[in-house]
Design a protein around this motif. Structure first.
Motif, PDB file in Angstrom:
ATOM      1  N   ALA A 198      -1.822  -6.822  -4.337  1.00  0.00           N
ATOM      2  CA  ALA A 198      -1.316  -5.697  -5.128  1.00  0.00           C
ATOM      3  C   ALA A 198      -2.460  -4.828  -5.647  1.00  0.00           C
ATOM      4  O   ALA A 198      -2.374  -3.591  -5.642  1.00  0.00           O
ATOM      5  CB  ALA A 198      -0.470  -6.209  -6.285  1.00  0.00           C
ATOM      6  N   GLU A 199      -3.530  -5.453  -6.076  1.00  0.00           N
ATOM      7  CA  GLU A 199      -4.684  -4.691  -6.572  1.00  0.00           C
ATOM      8  C   GLU A 199      -5.347  -3.900  -5.457  1.00  0.00           C
ATOM      9  O   GLU A 199      -5.754  -2.742  -5.649  1.00  0.00           O
ATOM     10  CB  GLU A 199      -5.679  -5.646  -7.230  1.00  0.00           C
ATOM     11  CG  GLU A 199      -5.183  -6.184  -8.573  1.00  0.00           C
ATOM     12  CD  GLU A 199      -6.011  -7.357  -9.072  1.00  0.00           C
ATOM     13  OE1 GLU A 199      -6.988  -7.739  -8.382  1.00  0.00           O
ATOM     14  OE2 GLU A 199      -5.679  -7.901 -10.148  1.00  0.00           O
ATOM     15  N   ASP A 200      -5.465  -4.505  -4.273  1.00  0.00           N
ATOM     16  CA  ASP A 200      -6.029  -3.779  -3.126  1.00  0.00           C
ATOM     17  C   ASP A 200      -5.159  -2.583  -2.772  1.00  0.00           C
ATOM     18  O   ASP A 200      -5.664  -1.494  -2.453  1.00  0.00           O
ATOM     19  CB  ASP A 200      -6.142  -4.707  -1.912  1.00  0.00           C
ATOM     20  CG  ASP A 200      -7.246  -5.742  -2.058  1.00  0.00           C
ATOM     21  OD1 ASP A 200      -8.090  -5.594  -2.961  1.00  0.00           O
ATOM     22  OD2 ASP A 200      -7.257  -6.711  -1.266  1.00  0.00           O
ATOM     23  N   ALA A 201      -3.848  -2.780  -2.826  1.00  0.00           N
ATOM     24  CA  ALA A 201      -2.921  -1.695  -2.490  1.00  0.00           C
ATOM     25  C   ALA A 201      -2.993  -0.573  -3.527  1.00  0.00           C
ATOM     26  O   ALA A 201      -3.030   0.613  -3.173  1.00  0.00           O
ATOM     27  CB  ALA A 201      -1.502  -2.236  -2.405  1.00  0.00           C
ATOM     28  N   ALA A 202      -3.010  -0.937  -4.786  1.00  0.00           N
ATOM     29  CA  ALA A 202      -3.056   0.069  -5.851  1.00  0.00           C
ATOM     30  C   ALA A 202      -4.355   0.867  -5.814  1.00  0.00           C
ATOM     31  O   ALA A 202      -4.375   2.046  -6.179  1.00  0.00           O
ATOM     32  CB  ALA A 202      -2.882  -0.601  -7.208  1.00  0.00           C
ATOM     33  N   SER A 237       0.829  -1.209   0.000  1.00  0.00           N
ATOM     34  CA  SER A 237       0.000   0.000   0.000  1.00  0.00           C
ATOM     35  C   SER A 237       0.863   1.259   0.000  1.00  0.00           C
ATOM     36  O   SER A 237       0.574   2.224  -0.716  1.00  0.00           O
ATOM     37  CB  SER A 237      -0.925   0.000   1.220  1.00  0.00           C
ATOM     38  OG  SER A 237      -1.805  -1.106   1.188  1.00  0.00           O
ATOM     39  N   PHE A 238       1.919   1.244   0.793  1.00  0.00           N
ATOM     40  CA  PHE A 238       2.784   2.426   0.838  1.00  0.00           C
ATOM     41  C   PHE A 238       3.670   2.527  -0.402  1.00  0.00           C
ATOM     42  O   PHE A 238       4.003   3.629  -0.838  1.00  0.00           O
ATOM     43  CB  PHE A 238       3.603   2.430   2.126  1.00  0.00           C
ATOM     44  CG  PHE A 238       2.860   3.064   3.269  1.00  0.00           C
ATOM     45  CD1 PHE A 238       3.041   4.395   3.581  1.00  0.00           C
ATOM     46  CD2 PHE A 238       1.937   2.330   3.993  1.00  0.00           C
ATOM     47  CE1 PHE A 238       2.329   4.992   4.615  1.00  0.00           C
ATOM     48  CE2 PHE A 238       1.217   2.911   5.024  1.00  0.00           C
ATOM     49  CZ  PHE A 238       1.408   4.245   5.340  1.00  0.00           C
ATOM     50  N   ALA A 239       4.038   1.396  -0.978  1.00  0.00           N
ATOM     51  CA  ALA A 239       4.795   1.441  -2.233  1.00  0.00           C
ATOM     52  C   ALA A 239       3.938   2.047  -3.341  1.00  0.00           C
ATOM     53  O   ALA A 239       4.403   2.881  -4.119  1.00  0.00           O
ATOM     54  CB  ALA A 239       5.251   0.040  -2.614  1.00  0.00           C
ATOM     55  N   ALA A 240       2.676   1.623  -3.405  1.00  0.00           N
ATOM     56  CA  ALA A 240       1.764   2.156  -4.418  1.00  0.00           C
ATOM     57  C   ALA A 240       1.550   3.655  -4.213  1.00  0.00           C
ATOM     58  O   ALA A 240       1.548   4.438  -5.166  1.00  0.00           O
ATOM     59  CB  ALA A 240       0.434   1.416  -4.355  1.00  0.00           C
ATOM     60  N   ALA A 241       1.381   4.067  -2.949  1.00  0.00           N
ATOM     61  CA  ALA A 241       1.178   5.485  -2.659  1.00  0.00           C
ATOM     62  C   ALA A 241       2.406   6.306  -3.034  1.00  0.00           C
ATOM     63  O   ALA A 241       2.291   7.397  -3.604  1.00  0.00           O
ATOM     64  CB  ALA A 241       0.850   5.663  -1.179  1.00  0.00           C
ATOM     65  N   ALA A 242       3.593   5.787  -2.728  1.00  0.00           N
ATOM     66  CA  ALA A 242       4.832   6.514  -3.021  1.00  0.00           C
ATOM     67  C   ALA A 242       5.063   6.644  -4.519  1.00  0.00           C
ATOM     68  O   ALA A 242       5.821   7.519  -4.961  1.00  0.00           O
ATOM     69  CB  ALA A 242       6.019   5.815  -2.379  1.00  0.00           C
ATOM     70  N   PRO A 269       1.265   2.516  -9.844  1.00  0.00           N
ATOM     71  CA  PRO A 269       1.140   1.998  -8.475  1.00  0.00           C
ATOM     72  C   PRO A 269       1.025   0.479  -8.400  1.00  0.00           C
ATOM     73  O   PRO A 269       1.603  -0.140  -7.501  1.00  0.00           O
ATOM     74  CB  PRO A 269      -0.118   2.687  -7.952  1.00  0.00           C
ATOM     75  CG  PRO A 269      -0.141   3.999  -8.676  1.00  0.00           C
ATOM     76  CD  PRO A 269       0.356   3.667 -10.060  1.00  0.00           C
ATOM     77  N   ILE A 270       0.313  -0.126  -9.335  1.00  0.00           N
ATOM     78  CA  ILE A 270       0.164  -1.583  -9.308  1.00  0.00           C
ATOM     79  C   ILE A 270       1.516  -2.268  -9.490  1.00  0.00           C
ATOM     80  O   ILE A 270       1.764  -3.343  -8.916  1.00  0.00           O
ATOM     81  CB  ILE A 270      -0.839  -2.068 -10.394  1.00  0.00           C
ATOM     82  CG1 ILE A 270      -1.114  -3.559 -10.258  1.00  0.00           C
ATOM     83  CG2 ILE A 270      -0.340  -1.726 -11.780  1.00  0.00           C
ATOM     84  CD1 ILE A 270      -1.830  -3.969  -9.019  1.00  0.00           C
ATOM     85  N   ASP A 271       2.407  -1.666 -10.267  1.00  0.00           N
ATOM     86  CA  ASP A 271       3.738  -2.247 -10.472  1.00  0.00           C
ATOM     87  C   ASP A 271       4.531  -2.243  -9.173  1.00  0.00           C
ATOM     88  O   ASP A 271       5.137  -3.250  -8.795  1.00  0.00           O
ATOM     89  CB  ASP A 271       4.510  -1.452 -11.541  1.00  0.00           C
ATOM     90  CG  ASP A 271       3.843  -1.478 -12.896  1.00  0.00           C
ATOM     91  OD1 ASP A 271       3.409  -2.567 -13.310  1.00  0.00           O
ATOM     92  OD2 ASP A 271       3.759  -0.418 -13.542  1.00  0.00           O
ATOM     93  N   ALA A 272       4.532  -1.096  -8.491  1.00  0.00           N
ATOM     94  CA  ALA A 272       5.260  -0.986  -7.222  1.00  0.00           C
ATOM     95  C   ALA A 272       4.662  -1.928  -6.185  1.00  0.00           C
ATOM     96  O   ALA A 272       5.388  -2.597  -5.446  1.00  0.00           O
ATOM     97  CB  ALA A 272       5.212   0.459  -6.725  1.00  0.00           C
ATOM     98  N   ALA A 273       3.336  -1.981  -6.130  1.00  0.00           N
ATOM     99  CA  ALA A 273       2.663  -2.841  -5.147  1.00  0.00           C
ATOM    100  C   ALA A 273       2.978  -4.306  -5.388  1.00  0.00           C
ATOM    101  O   ALA A 273       3.231  -5.065  -4.441  1.00  0.00           O
ATOM    102  CB  ALA A 273       1.153  -2.605  -5.206  1.00  0.00           C
ATOM    103  N   LEU A 274       2.964  -4.723  -6.637  1.00  0.00           N
ATOM    104  CA  LEU A 274       3.223  -6.123  -6.951  1.00  0.00           C
ATOM    105  C   LEU A 274       4.670  -6.503  -6.637  1.00  0.00           C
ATOM    106  O   LEU A 274       4.940  -7.591  -6.107  1.00  0.00           O
ATOM    107  CB  LEU A 274       2.918  -6.401  -8.428  1.00  0.00           C
ATOM    108  CG  LEU A 274       2.885  -7.868  -8.859  1.00  0.00           C
ATOM    109  CD1 LEU A 274       1.923  -8.678  -7.998  1.00  0.00           C
ATOM    110  CD2 LEU A 274       2.505  -7.978 -10.325  1.00  0.00           C
ATOM    111  N   ALA A 275       5.606  -5.604  -6.916  1.00  0.00           N
ATOM    112  CA  ALA A 275       7.013  -5.883  -6.616  1.00  0.00           C
ATOM    113  C   ALA A 275       7.225  -6.070  -5.126  1.00  0.00           C
ATOM    114  O   ALA A 275       7.883  -7.019  -4.684  1.00  0.00           O
ATOM    115  CB  ALA A 275       7.899  -4.744  -7.134  1.00  0.00           C
ATOM    116  N   VAL A 276       6.639  -5.179  -4.327  1.00  0.00           N
ATOM    117  CA  VAL A 276       6.820  -5.246  -2.876  1.00  0.00           C
ATOM    118  C   VAL A 276       6.083  -6.451  -2.287  1.00  0.00           C
ATOM    119  O   VAL A 276       6.588  -7.117  -1.376  1.00  0.00           O
ATOM    120  CB  VAL A 276       6.353  -3.925  -2.229  1.00  0.00           C
ATOM    121  CG1 VAL A 276       6.258  -4.068  -0.725  1.00  0.00           C
ATOM    122  CG2 VAL A 276       7.321  -2.800  -2.579  1.00  0.00           C
ATOM    123  N   ALA A 277       4.895  -6.739  -2.805  1.00  0.00           N
ATOM    124  CA  ALA A 277       4.159  -7.912  -2.328  1.00  0.00           C
ATOM    125  C   ALA A 277       4.945  -9.190  -2.616  1.00  0.00           C
ATOM    126  O   ALA A 277       5.021 -10.098  -1.775  1.00  0.00           O
ATOM    127  CB  ALA A 277       2.783  -7.966  -2.985  1.00  0.00           C
TER     128      ALA A 277
END
Length: 221
Positions: free
Chosen positions: A179-183, A56-61, A134-142
């Motif tokens: 990742a989708e929830d985070a994005a 979530s924070f990766a997507a936000a950043a 954001p979905i890219d960052a979220a998926l990488a971190v997840a």
């Protein structure tokens, strides 16, 4: 998936992630994870808690640049001092490596505001600078939330790497869902971002930090 996010999710990326087990080492020490059959539940639980928070924070950043506020909000959601230290160590290493590949004044400003940014914020910022979503960052971190502990399990328990890899592969659906929830909340005010708790992981992180002072451990966290 954005190539920058893909590179950062690669275990060969020189961000320092290879020395962190995501709580798996302490779990093994306490014999809570002993074999391949124990790994799926640990990884799934970590993904749905610490993984969702980080994603979530990766997507936000990736979309936001109020680094001080993002940093403060993630700090508030990380009660374990050991986990905060681990996140910042990886974040600093990630930005140092990322600046060579994707130099940007955005990253200079991030380091000016917080010289040791949390890892998810570092990944999100770098993904955004490289044109990712954001979905890219979220998926990488997840993915990193489970791939790091899975790799550690091979080293700590001598597990079959083919079997462990299959365990991670079977988490694909959960990874995409997290990742989708985070994005989906990437544009929210940082104070409104998710705050899933993982008290067991917090306690394990603190125990690991204490144990590191008393005996040699393979991983820093």
């Amino acid at each position: 998936m954005n190539i920058a996010a893909l590179i950062m999710a690669d275990s060969r990326f020189p961000g320092g992630g290879h020395v962190h087990s995501g709580g798996l080492e302490e779990t093994v020490v306490r014999k809570l994870v002993r074999a391949e059959r124990d790994l799926p539940s640990f990884l799934s639980g970590r993904l749905r808690t610490a993984g969702l928070l980080a994603a979530s924070f990766a997507a936000a950043a990736c979309r936001q640049s109020d680094w001080a506020l993002l940093d403060a909000e993630l700090d508030a959601r990380t009660p374990s001092a050991a986990q905060r230290e681990s996140s910042r160590a990886q974040g600093r290493g990630t930005v140092r490596a990322g600046k060579v590949a994707w130099p940007s004044p955005v990253l200079d400003e991030l380091l000016r505001v917080t010289p040791r940014p949390h890892h998810p914020i570092a990944v999100g910022a770098l993904t955004g600078v490289a044109g990712g979503a954001p979905i890219d960052a979220a998926l990488a971190v997840a993915y990193l939330a489970v791939s790091g502990p899975a790799s550690a399990a091979v080293r700590l328990l001598g597990l079959d790497p083919f079997v462990v890899n299959a365990v991670v592969a079977r988490l694909a659906g959960e990874l995409h869902a997290v990742a989708e929830d985070a994005a989906a909340v990437a544009g929210e005010h940082p104070a409104d971002l998710p705050a899933p708790g993982a008290p067991a992981l917090d306690l394990l992180a603190e125990a690991h930090a204490r144990g590191h002072k008393e005996e040699v451990r393979l991983f820093a966290s």
